[in-house]
Design an enzyme around this catalytic site. Structure first.
Site, short mmCIF file in Angstrom:
data_model
loop_
_atom_site.label_atom_id
_atom_site.label_comp_id
_atom_site.label_asym_id
_atom_site.label_seq_id
_atom_site.Cartn_x
_atom_site.Cartn_y
_atom_site.Cartn_z
N GLU A 107 36.48 52.82 68.64
CA GLU A 107 36.60 53.41 67.31
C GLU A 107 35.21 53.59 66.73
O GLU A 107 34.48 52.62 66.56
CB GLU A 107 37.44 52.50 66.40
CG GLU A 107 37.48 52.93 64.94
CD GLU A 107 38.12 51.88 64.04
OE1 GLU A 107 37.79 51.84 62.85
OE2 GLU A 107 38.95 51.10 64.55
N LYS A 155 46.69 49.06 60.88
CA LYS A 155 45.50 48.22 60.93
C LYS A 155 45.65 47.15 59.86
O LYS A 155 46.00 47.46 58.71
CB LYS A 155 44.26 49.08 60.65
CG LYS A 155 42.97 48.28 60.54
CD LYS A 155 41.79 49.22 60.34
CE LYS A 155 40.49 48.45 60.25
NZ LYS A 155 39.30 49.33 60.19
N ARG A 163 31.00 55.68 58.80
CA ARG A 163 30.17 54.99 57.80
C ARG A 163 28.74 55.51 57.81
O ARG A 163 27.93 55.09 56.98
CB ARG A 163 30.17 53.48 58.07
CG ARG A 163 31.54 52.83 57.94
CD ARG A 163 31.46 51.34 58.08
NE ARG A 163 32.77 50.71 58.06
CZ ARG A 163 32.98 49.40 58.06
NH1 ARG A 163 31.95 48.57 58.10
NH2 ARG A 163 34.20 48.91 58.04
#
Length: 218
Positions: free
Chosen positions: A50, A137, A54
């Site tokens: 993943e 998640k 960011r």
């Protein structure tokens, strides 16, 4: 926009992530590190990764890593439908978000890309179920109660699988992966910022291999 192949629909994506049981959560500041990082992860025995949105390098990093046929690349920290489009165009095969956004989930379903939204409460899990999802998640896992909280949530939501992320490490890996409700864990210890900044790809491979071995022993 890149089309999503039938074999890459949610069930297949979940199975791919579950096979490794560990999903490295990567923050890359420089897309030039994407190729050596991908090679280090696959050398250590992991196929899924993943790459988080960011940094400004995220889309380019996904594009580079997606060129590796042995690597199954997704986009994380996706907060908007526009980021979904950017990630899919770059080659992301699944989307992960830190919280539950009806707009992001609906857009992912519209374009045909699997999504694992963050869910920390019974209400958010119910929202995910209502949206037709069965895997979420659980973030930030450590701060939300870790395995104790997952056990409590899994009791009423028996069909839901969790990907706990945040505070997962070698000390508690076994505790998380021993839970039937846990599909896989998201981790950063094998892709720590210091390792990436210093280009310590051999260390990434060593830590990844150790994590894979530990996961397989559970």
């Amino acid at each position: 926009m890149t089309a999503v192949h039938p074999s890459e629909q949610p069930a297949g994506v979940s199975e791919t992530i579950a096979a490794g049981r560990i999903l490295p959560v990567v923050v890359l500041d420089d897309a030039r590190d994407a190729a050596p990082l991908g090679a280090a992860l696959t050398a250590g025995g992991l196929r899924s990764v993943e790459v988080t949105f960011r940094t400004d390098a995220a889309a380019d990093a996904i594009r580079v890593m997606s060129e590796d046929p042995d690597l199954f690349v997704g986009a994380g920290t996706v907060l908007t439908p526009a980021q979904v489009d950017e990630a899919v165009a770059a080659g992301a095969r699944f989307i992960v978000s830190p919280g539950f956004s009806p707009r992001v989930v609906a857009h992912c379903q519209q374009v045909g890309v699997p999504v694992f939204p963050g869910a920390a409460t019974p209400t958010e899990i119910q929202m995910a179920i209502d949206a037709g999802l069965d895997t979420v998640k659980f973030f930030p896992a450590g701060q939300l109660g870790g395995t104790t909280m997952i056990k409590a949530l899994a009791a009423p939501f028996r069909s839901v699988r969790f990907i706990p992320t945040g505070g997962v490490n070698t000390d508690n890996l076994r505790d998380y992966l021993s839970l039937p409700a846990v599909l896989a864990v998201g981790g950063t210890w094998m892709v720590a910022p210091s390792l990436l900044a210093e280009g310590r790809w051999d260390d990434v491979t060593t830590l990844t291999a150790a994590a894979v071995t530990a996961a397989r022993e559970i």
